[in-house]
Structure formats: C-alpha cells, structure tokens
Scaffold this motif. Sequence first.
Motif, PDB file in Angstrom:
ATOM      1  N   MET A  60      -8.235   8.184  -1.224  1.00  0.00           N
ATOM      2  CA  MET A  60      -8.020   6.860  -1.806  1.00  0.00           C
ATOM      3  C   MET A  60      -6.775   6.899  -2.678  1.00  0.00           C
ATOM      4  SD  MET A  60     -10.474   4.627  -4.327  1.00  0.00           S
ATOM      5  CE  MET A  60     -10.086   5.660  -5.739  1.00  0.00           C
ATOM      6  N   ARG A  61      -5.959   5.797  -2.577  1.00  0.00           N
ATOM      7  CA  ARG A  61      -4.763   5.698  -3.407  1.00  0.00           C
ATOM      8  C   ARG A  61      -4.682   4.289  -3.982  1.00  0.00           C
ATOM      9  NH1 ARG A  61       1.580   6.455  -1.511  1.00  0.00           N
ATOM     10  NH2 ARG A  61       2.495   5.996  -3.581  1.00  0.00           N
ATOM     11  N   LEU A  62      -4.537   4.226  -5.342  1.00  0.00           N
ATOM     12  CA  LEU A  62      -4.400   2.940  -6.015  1.00  0.00           C
ATOM     13  C   LEU A  62      -2.943   2.505  -5.988  1.00  0.00           C
ATOM     14  CD1 LEU A  62      -6.659   3.616  -9.133  1.00  0.00           C
ATOM     15  CD2 LEU A  62      -7.286   2.460  -7.024  1.00  0.00           C
ATOM     16  N   HIS A  63      -2.702   1.201  -5.737  1.00  0.00           N
ATOM     17  CA  HIS A  63      -1.342   0.653  -5.728  1.00  0.00           C
ATOM     18  C   HIS A  63      -1.081  -0.250  -6.939  1.00  0.00           C
ATOM     19  CE1 HIS A  63      -0.510   2.215  -1.718  1.00  0.00           C
ATOM     20  NE2 HIS A  63      -1.708   1.758  -1.335  1.00  0.00           N
TER      21      HIS A  63
ATOM     22  N   LEU B 159      -7.352  -5.887  -6.917  1.00  0.00           N
ATOM     23  CA  LEU B 159      -7.058  -4.459  -6.765  1.00  0.00           C
ATOM     24  C   LEU B 159      -6.449  -4.219  -5.388  1.00  0.00           C
ATOM     25  CD1 LEU B 159      -7.310  -1.517  -7.822  1.00  0.00           C
ATOM     26  CD2 LEU B 159      -9.577  -1.440  -6.756  1.00  0.00           C
ATOM     27  N   GLU B 160      -5.250  -3.580  -5.387  1.00  0.00           N
ATOM     28  CA  GLU B 160      -4.619  -3.146  -4.141  1.00  0.00           C
ATOM     29  C   GLU B 160      -4.868  -1.640  -4.002  1.00  0.00           C
ATOM     30  OE1 GLU B 160      -2.646  -4.596  -1.809  1.00  0.00           O
ATOM     31  OE2 GLU B 160      -2.462  -6.645  -2.581  1.00  0.00           O
ATOM     32  N   VAL B 161      -5.501  -1.241  -2.872  1.00  0.00           N
ATOM     33  CA  VAL B 161      -5.893   0.147  -2.693  1.00  0.00           C
ATOM     34  C   VAL B 161      -5.803   0.498  -1.210  1.00  0.00           C
ATOM     35  CG1 VAL B 161      -8.344  -0.451  -2.469  1.00  0.00           C
ATOM     36  CG2 VAL B 161      -7.715   1.862  -3.156  1.00  0.00           C
TER      37      VAL B 161
ATOM     38  N   ARG C 241      -4.926  -0.371   4.016  1.00  0.00           N
ATOM     39  CA  ARG C 241      -4.554  -0.971   2.729  1.00  0.00           C
ATOM     40  C   ARG C 241      -5.331  -2.267   2.560  1.00  0.00           C
ATOM     41  NH1 ARG C 241       1.275  -1.174  -0.239  1.00  0.00           N
ATOM     42  NH2 ARG C 241       0.654  -2.510  -1.995  1.00  0.00           N
ATOM     43  N   LEU C 242      -6.115  -2.309   1.484  1.00  0.00           N
ATOM     44  CA  LEU C 242      -7.009  -3.434   1.214  1.00  0.00           C
ATOM     45  C   LEU C 242      -6.571  -4.152  -0.051  1.00  0.00           C
ATOM     46  CD1 LEU C 242     -10.444  -1.643   1.884  1.00  0.00           C
ATOM     47  CD2 LEU C 242      -9.033  -2.903   3.522  1.00  0.00           C
ATOM     48  N   ARG C 243      -6.884  -5.439  -0.076  1.00  0.00           N
ATOM     49  CA  ARG C 243      -6.686  -6.272  -1.268  1.00  0.00           C
ATOM     50  C   ARG C 243      -8.044  -6.850  -1.617  1.00  0.00           C
ATOM     51  NH1 ARG C 243      -2.372  -9.057  -3.696  1.00  0.00           N
ATOM     52  NH2 ARG C 243      -2.997 -10.944  -4.827  1.00  0.00           N
ATOM     53  N   ILE C 244      -8.539  -6.455  -2.812  1.00  0.00           N
ATOM     54  CA  ILE C 244      -9.882  -6.852  -3.236  1.00  0.00           C
ATOM     55  C   ILE C 244      -9.742  -7.757  -4.449  1.00  0.00           C
ATOM     56  CG2 ILE C 244     -12.166  -6.044  -3.896  1.00  0.00           C
ATOM     57  CD1 ILE C 244     -11.358  -3.282  -2.804  1.00  0.00           C
ATOM     58  N   THR C 245     -10.292  -8.956  -4.310  1.00  0.00           N
ATOM     59  CA  THR C 245     -10.290  -9.935  -5.417  1.00  0.00           C
ATOM     60  C   THR C 245     -11.734 -10.219  -5.779  1.00  0.00           C
ATOM     61  OG1 THR C 245      -8.240 -10.929  -4.609  1.00  0.00           O
ATOM     62  CG2 THR C 245      -9.558 -12.209  -6.165  1.00  0.00           C
ATOM     63  N   ARG C 246     -12.090  -9.940  -7.038  1.00  0.00           N
ATOM     64  CA  ARG C 246     -13.463 -10.152  -7.505  1.00  0.00           C
ATOM     65  C   ARG C 246     -13.450 -10.999  -8.776  1.00  0.00           C
ATOM     66  NH1 ARG C 246     -17.601  -7.041  -5.281  1.00  0.00           N
ATOM     67  NH2 ARG C 246     -16.918  -5.270  -3.995  1.00  0.00           N
TER      68      ARG C 246
END
Length: 529
Positions: A1-4, A80-82, A88-93
């Motif tokens: 896993m890598r955080l962007h 969160l971009e990860v 590569r995912l973009r998670i909006t919560r």
Amino acid sequence: MRLHSLELTAFGSFRDAHRVDFDALAESGLFLIVGATGAGKSTLLDAVTFGLYGDVAGDRGRRGLRSDHAPAGVEPRITLEVTIRGRRLRITRKPEWNRPKLRGEGTVTQNASVLLQEHTPGGDLTTLATRMDEAGHLITGLLGMSREQFCQVALLPQNAFARFLQAGSDERQEVLERLFEAGVYTSAESWLAGHRTELGRHRDQAHQAVIAVAGRIAEVAGVAGVAASEGPDGTDGSGDGGTDPDRWSTWAAELHDRATAGRTQAAAAVTRTAAWLAERQDAVDRARRLAERQRRHADYQRRAADLDQAAAGHTARTTELDAARRAARVVPLLGAVRRHTGAHARAGSALGLALAAAARAGLVPADTTPSDLDTGALTRAERARRDEAGRLDALRGDADRLADLATRTDQLDTEIGKLRAEEAGTVAELAGFPAAERLLAAELLAARTRAAGVSAATDALAAADELCRAVAERDSLTVALGTAEDALRTAVGQAQDRREQWLAVREARLSGMAAELAGLLTGGAACPV
C-alpha cells in the motif's frame, strides 16, 4: 500500500480544509510526523484509517469525528488517494454528524457515506462502490487485513506496539502471514504434506495389493513358503525384504517365465488334445453311423421275419393266381353266357307271345305254357354258366392282388440281399467297437486332466500379469513420492529462507525505529511514545 494524498475538512483537530501530499514527503524514502501534544498527529492517522475502513483506531468509533471548532454548517469530509496492489483508488468518506435544520431550529442526523472510485489508464475515475459494506469488503480484500490488524501492525498507536509484541505466537503468526502474504508458502507446505500422506497411503495400498496378488500367485503356482503377509523370499512384508521392488520384480519375472513356459506347453497340449478329440469325434461319428446301420439291419430282420411268416399265404395266393390265370381264358365265354342269358330272356318273352298267337290261331291249346315245352336242359345249363361267371369275377380281384404281391416280393428279395451283405460288414466293424470305446474313454480322461492343468496355468499367468502391473504402478508411485518429497524439501527450505529474510528485515526496521526514537529523547523530557 502507498499513500498519495489526504484531504481533511472539519475532521478531528482540523476545523478547516487541509491537504497532505504524501508523495512529496516520501521522496526521501522516510518521513516523521512530529508536533506538540494536540497538534493533530493522531488525527492524520485516524483520517487514513477512517478513509480505508470507515472507522478509527481505539474505542472512539464513528461518532464524534467532526471537528468541534468547525462552523455549524461545514460538512466533515475525508478524501484519500491510495494505491493498493497496483490499483490507484480515490476514497471519499463522510462521517455521521448533526447538521442544522434547513428550516427552524435544531439539528438533523446526517448518516455516514462513502464513494469509492478507481483511476483508469485514461485518467478517468470509475465508481466501484457507494455502499459502506461493499467498499469495506473490497478494501479489506485488497489489503488482506481487518481494521484491527491494520491498526495493530501498520499504525501501532498508543502502546499498541507493546500489545502486539506481547500477543500470542498464533495471533502474531496469523497477522504476519496475512500482512506479508506468507499464506502461499503455508498452503504449499500443507499441500505437500497432504500429498506426501496421500502418496504414502497409495504406496501402502499398492504394497498390500502386491502382497495379496503374490499370495494368490504363490497359491496357484504351488510355491512353498510364501504367505500373504510375507515377501517373495519368505521375509515379513512389512520389513525391507517385503518392500524391495527388485526382489518382488525378480520373483514375479521368474514366475512369469515359468507361467509362460507352462502356457506354451499347455497350448501345445491343447493343440494335441484338440487333434485327438477331433479324431475321437470322427470315431464317435463312425460309431453312430454304424449304430444307425445296425438299427436299420434289425428293422430289416424283423421285416424279413414278417415276410417269412407271410410266405405260406403267399404260396396259397400264388396257386389261386394260377387258377385265376387259367380262368381268365373263359372270361370271354362268361361274356357270351351273359349275352346268351339276356337273349334267352328275350326269347322266353317272344316264346310267350308266340304261344299266345298260336293259341289264337288254333294251332296249340289255349292253356299251353313255355314250361310245357322241352326246355329243362337249357335252364340247367344257363344256371351253371351263371355260377361260373360269379366265381370268375371273384377270382379276377384276387389275381390283381397276387400280381402286386409278386412284384413287392421280388423287390423285398433284392433289398434283403443287400442288407445281408451290409450286415456282414457291420458285424465285423462292431466286433472292434468295445476296444475302441475303452481306448477313447481313457484318452478322454487324460485330455480332461491336461485341460484342467491348462486352466490353472492360465489363472496363474493372469495373476502374474496383475502382479507385474501392480509392481509397475508401485514403482511409478515411488518415483512420484520421491519427486514430491524433493519438492517439499525445496519449498520448506525456501519458506525458511524467506522467513529468515523477513525476520532480518523486521529486526532491522525495529532497530531503526529504536534509533529514531532514541535521537528524539532528551534528558528530563517525557518519552513521546
């Protein structure tokens, strides 16, 4: 896993919108988050955890995540971009919070929500999930860890590292295997162990089958000293002697050679027996034909006796036939007599008419009758002729029958002559039949004995072939077992090497963390951990 990157709005200690660029921080490979107590270090970690799992570490839960310092109408949000496993995912919560009512006073509870998107190679965003459970299953499956495991292994917040170190070996092994994907080696090791057990069971079954077949072969072949639980050399089948492939193969090959030789001899014996049986069958056919001729001879003898009995009657009929032949010469006379009789009757009628006419003419008295005339001799002669004609008619039928009997007698005499000649040959052939029958019976008994030996040899040969197949299968299973054991040892060695590498990396990482923490310690100051 890598955080962007991480964007926060009204979350935790941050009342306004903030953005953290992890790509820029990670350019040097390692970065440290520092700050005074309450500066928001744990909030950043909570934001990452909340973005991934929709929850935070510890017992705080999903409630109370909105910043108390944010304006009343500002909506809390985490983006969160990860990159996880190359995706590569973009998670909006958005956490659950109480927003002001649009009309009137008071607040309304706004439920938590999620939007999970993926960057495509073309640069667009594709929506993967908008439900909390679907997003949770997808991210958990990609990470391979639950929220508790992620917090325990990746974050290690607030004494969690010490709790991880103090956890049981089974729990730590499960976490580390899921974290470093060591399950494939465990699965390979389990498969190899199970495969080895399965091959061992097949080997034992094949060995027992070989022992059983060897026992049957020994019993059929009459080999002494080999039982069902012993090897071919008389040793116990459970020891080395009973499981030596070379000994079993040599023993089976010897039995196979003997059985092959026996089968060849039996085949030759069968051929000879078949030829002998064909000859005996021909003899039996000749005997049956002879018996049929004997039966016909007996019938002819009975018919000859009947003819002899009828000879006396035949003589009488012959005499009668001669008389009939002599009487045949007077048959024309009989016809003349019959015609004369009719003429006499017509003459009598005419005489009566003439007497009547003479009486009317006065030539004779009126009461004169034909009987008054001298006709007695003529009447007696007519009666004698009538009797002779009746007797001649009876003799004519007898003459026809006698002619038929004479013809049949000549035929029977000719046939009797032939049968007597044939009877002489049959009697001569029957004289040698009892001796031939005894010889055939003895030869048939010997042939049946040889045929029983051929059947036993055939059964022994089939059992030997089955043993050879079992030995070949055992050999192939032995080779497969050796290959599997080699693969198992190689896989175990690789797994141990990988575990040692992992332990070395883990120890180096812990050592580095200890050095980093030691560099931050100052005399008289509290430990930041």
